[in-house]
Design a protein around this motif. Structure first.
Motif, PDB file in Angstrom:
ATOM      1  N   ALA A 250       0.716  -1.178  -0.063  1.00 46.75           N
ATOM      2  CA  ALA A 250       0.195   0.031  -0.018  1.00 46.75           C
ATOM      3  C   ALA A 250       0.909   1.379  -0.118  1.00 46.75           C
ATOM      4  N   LEU A 251       0.380   2.272  -0.850  1.00 45.16           N
ATOM      5  CA  LEU A 251       1.031   3.583  -0.807  1.00 45.16           C
ATOM      6  C   LEU A 251       0.864   4.235   0.272  1.00 45.16           C
ATOM      7  N   PRO A 252       1.871   5.227   1.007  1.00 45.12           N
ATOM      8  CA  PRO A 252       1.186   5.962   2.081  1.00 45.12           C
ATOM      9  C   PRO A 252      -0.451   6.719   1.817  1.00 45.12           C
ATOM     10  N   GLU A 253      -0.996   6.965   2.838  1.00 41.02           N
ATOM     11  CA  GLU A 253      -2.572   7.356   2.629  1.00 41.02           C
ATOM     12  C   GLU A 253      -2.538   8.535   1.902  1.00 41.02           C
ATOM     13  N   ALA A 254      -2.045   9.479   2.096  1.00 40.15           N
ATOM     14  CA  ALA A 254      -2.059  10.831   1.130  1.00 40.15           C
ATOM     15  C   ALA A 254      -1.717  10.573  -0.177  1.00 40.15           C
ATOM     16  N   GLU A 255      -0.686   9.852  -0.705  1.00 42.41           N
ATOM     17  CA  GLU A 255      -0.321   9.556  -1.810  1.00 42.41           C
ATOM     18  C   GLU A 255      -1.085   8.627  -2.396  1.00 42.41           C
ATOM     19  N   ARG A 256      -1.794   7.595  -1.726  1.00 41.28           N
ATOM     20  CA  ARG A 256      -2.679   6.540  -2.152  1.00 41.28           C
ATOM     21  C   ARG A 256      -4.034   7.368  -2.526  1.00 41.28           C
ATOM     22  N   ARG A 257      -4.426   8.226  -1.689  1.00 44.76           N
ATOM     23  CA  ARG A 257      -5.876   8.790  -2.132  1.00 44.76           C
ATOM     24  C   ARG A 257      -5.485   9.830  -3.053  1.00 44.76           C
ATOM     25  N   GLU A 258      -4.443  10.477  -3.282  1.00 42.77           N
ATOM     26  CA  GLU A 258      -4.117  11.517  -4.564  1.00 42.77           C
ATOM     27  C   GLU A 258      -4.195  10.630  -5.724  1.00 42.77           C
ATOM     28  N   ARG A 259      -3.519   9.655  -5.848  1.00 41.69           N
ATOM     29  CA  ARG A 259      -3.518   8.648  -6.731  1.00 41.69           C
ATOM     30  C   ARG A 259      -4.971   8.187  -7.288  1.00 41.69           C
ATOM     31  N   ALA A 260      -5.711   7.805  -6.324  1.00 41.07           N
ATOM     32  CA  ALA A 260      -6.960   7.112  -6.436  1.00 41.07           C
ATOM     33  C   ALA A 260      -7.797   8.217  -7.205  1.00 41.07           C
TER      34      ALA A 260
END
Length: 700
Positions: A250-260
């Motif tokens: 899993a990517l770090p949360e902030a990066e993950r949600r920005e990518r999503a």
């Protein structure tokens, strides 16, 4: 709750009936209570999955004699929220007599129509395909549920042996059979031949439990579910999905949600190739861990097993086969390629199994898209359907984990999945659904939507089926306004200062994560300071232009980026003003910025038309009642200009119009709906006056 047999006459109810008083049915009350208890815990069954029943006596109004009846959850509905209206009521003698005329599995679908001839009285829900399971089993109370733990055993390669190891003789194995009358006969025979059994594991499907009382049936259901949970936990091997794949964590949360948020509009556009879809994103730990593990490609390709699962998730998901940190452009390109392959594979699946009388293919796009390191995107005709699809795939992951922990996951055959997905009964069920509302599957973002005109627009769009993002400067007010429209499947509230580019980007990202993207944007945020030229300060001028001219530009720019990425067209609507074309007194800053907005409509209509994006405007006048602008001091300023009392301002505006009618926020909302609901599909660059008729503001 009663602890005695429930099929004996209720003397209290009989006395009340003789006296003409309303009857409270203890059997039905207990059935509803049991259903709600079982259905409210996701460990027991999925949303709208499973059914429960009870048997008891009723007086035949024709003969006056008691007859035995079956109350069973009808087609559709959810156990957790079941009420009496969701029950089908059938005469048990007629239902059981169907066994004598059952024509065999080749004509099994005819039995559902036969259930209608067994109904007791008028009203009630339509009987479901599982009715036979409940009516043919002798026990007074029967539950059929879809717990993850039970389905894990049901889908294990050696599920029958595992069932015996887990439960001994207390729970029996029933091999896979498509839901229907024959399955009811099978379960009835198993229950009769195993008098010590309290329930069954249904191969590839779920569980059934029974009891002499409602309390006992519930206890037996929970016993099966919890025993299976303990068995899987104690006997299961660690890491059933294999080791972590390099680059798939899993990517770090902030990066993950920005990518999503960046991927969501692209994926939604792909998933909407055949039919417009609303999206939902989830990045919970269950999904992220599954996608990080080495076995996820193999397991995902096997698809889901429980009919309730694959009817909502399709036979298998689309899985991005790139590491989490792959460049965004590469991920988008690969998703586009995989989507074409998915569509070709789905059409081949349909052609392999379709018979001459099969329903037409319903669409070849995926309902579930999995992106390692980021999460799951699920799709449906509305936000609730999309959310439930994601929840069902999470259930399927739990099922795979349990099956792989103690054995290997082996879902039902693809041909069986097709028989259910394209079942004539499923097609008939879909045909009974109400026609979609005009804005169904559309996602709207309305700025300044916590009060006044914006709030009325948001309410109208939600009422017409849209998912609504309520954007406002005040986060608390935005969330409160969204809550008035419904739950998070209907609306979400977000903070947004439209004059701040970063805040606008965050609002569009929130729309992408909540609903998959955006289709309809209303530039409504505004304020006004009414002053003559010599009293208008530079701050007055900048403030109004920042919020309405710059703000509309920023919102439209970000919305257009999302809409272009989706490739589904869209609508942008500006709430301008009669003042955009009418030179009123002592109002230089406000009227000038409204003219700016009006020309933005024309400019963007000319530029965005090639993307199927329509841009139109609404020109209201004097919306006093319910207006945040007027309540914030603008009303007092305008009343002073015209020499009237502030409380009389609405009537003053009305009397100067051709129609003599006051304009309300709802009237502006009506115009937005008319522009975006589909009837004006070839209209762009238009301004619609909603001013009661101001001749000086006629458009030329």
């Amino acid at each position: 709750m009663s602890t005695g047999p429930e099929n004996t006459p209720d003397t209290t109810a009989t006395t009340a009936r003789q006296q003409g008083e309303p009857v409270t049915d203890s059997v039905v009350d207990q059935l509803i209570a049991r259903s709600n208890t079982l259905g409210s815990d996701p460990r027991n069954t999925n949303f709208a999955g499973g059914n429960t029943s009870a048997k008891g006596e009723r007086t035949d109004p024709v003969t006056g004699r008691p007859v035995e009846v079956l109350w069973v959850k009808g087609s559709g509905g959810d156990l957790g929220t079941l009420t009496g209206d969701g029950l089908a009521v059938l005469r048990l003698d007629r239902l059981r007599a169907l066994a004598d005329v059952y024509p065999g599995q080749d004509r099994e679908d005819e039995m559902v129509a036969a259930f209608d001839h067994c109904l007791f009285g008028k009203g009630g829900a339509a009987p479901s395909i599982d009715t036979a399971m409940h009516g043919l089993v002798d026990a007074p109370h029967v539950d059929h549920l879809h717990p993850d733990s039970g389905i894990a055993l049901a889908t294990a390669a050696d599920g029958e042996a595992l069932t015996r190891a887990c439960f001994g003789d207390r729970v029996v194995w029933v091999p896979w059979r498509r839901p229907g009358f024959q399955l009811g006969l099978d379960i009835s025979a198993v229950a009769r031949d195993n008098p010590g059994a309290v329930g069954a594991i249904l191969g590839g499907h779920g569980i059934t439990a029974w009891g002499d009382t409602s309390e006992q049936a519930q206890a037996h259901s929970l016993e099966i579910i919890r025993t299976a949970e303990r068995f899987l936990a104690e006997r299961g091997r660690p890491e059933p999905f294999g080791p972590v794949l390099p680059g798939h964590g899993a990517l770090p949360e902030a990066e993950r949600r920005e990518r999503a948020a960046a991927l969501a509009p692209v994926i939604r556009g792909l998933a909407s190739t055949d039919h417009p879809q609303v999206g939902r994103f989830t990045d919970d730990d269950t999904v992220l861990d599954f996608l990080a593990r080495a076995e996820h490609p193999r397991l995902a390709a096997l698809g889901t097993s429980c009919p309730d699962h694959f009817l909502r998730t399709k036979v298998r998901p689309l899985v991005l086969d790139l590491p989490a940190d792959a460049p965004l452009e590469e991920a988008v390109a690969r998703l586009t390629e995989l989507h074409e392959l998915y569509r070709a594979d789905y059409r081949a699946y349909y052609e392999r199994h379709a018979a001459p009388d099969s329903p037409a293919i319903r669409g070849a796009d995926p309902a579930i898209v999995l992106v390692p390191g980021v999460g799951m995107f699920s799709y449906g005709k509305d936000a609730k359907t999309a959310r439930v699809a994601g929840e069902f795939y999470t259930n399927a992951i739990n099922v795979m984990r349990g099956a792989e922990a103690v054995s290997s996951y082996r879902p039902i055959e693809e041909s069986e999945k097709f028989r259910i997905e394209y079942w004539a009964l499923e097609e008939a069920k879909l045909a009974r659904l109400p026609a979609p509302r005009p804005l169904a599957s559309r996602v709207a973002l309305v700025t300044g939507a916590a009060s006044g005109i914006g709030k009325a627009i948001a309410a109208r769009l939600a009422a017409e089926g849209a998912c609504v993002v309520v954007a406002d400067l005040d986060a608390g007010k935005a969330e409160a306004a969204a809550a008035e429209l419904g739950d998070s499947d209907v609306a979400v509230g977000v903070a947004c200062d439209v004059s701040d580019a970063a805040a606008v980007e965050r609002a569009l990202r929130a729309a992408a994560l909540a609903f998959g993207g955006v289709d309809l944007v209303v530039n409504n945020a505004g304020l006004s300071v009414s002053k003559p030229l010599l009293e208008t300060t530079e701050h007055d001028w900048d403030l109004q232009h920042d919020v309405m001219a710059k703000g509309s530009f920023l919102v439209s720019r970000e919305a257009a980026r999302t809409m272009i990425a989706q490739g589904m067209g869209g609508d942008i609507v500006y709430i301008a003003s009669k003042n955009a074309v009418f030179a009123g007194p002592k109002n230089i800053a406000y009227s000038a910025v409204k003219a700016d907005q009006a020309h933005q409509v024309r400019l963007l209509a000319a530029e965005l038309g090639t993307h199927g994006i329509r841009v139109n405007g609404v020109n209201p006048d004097g919306v006093v009642r319910g207006s945040g602008i007027f309540a914030g001091g603008w009303g007092a300023q305008r009343a002073k200009v015209y020499g009237v009392q502030e409380e009389d301002l609405g009537r003053f505006y009305a009397q100067r119009t051709l129609l003599g009618r006051e304009v309300l926020p709802e009237h502006v909302a009506n115009a937005v709906f008319a522009l975006t609901a589909g009837e004006l599909s070839h209209t762009t660059g238009l301004h619609v006056p909603v001013d009661g008729g101001v001749a000086a503001a006629f458009l030329r």
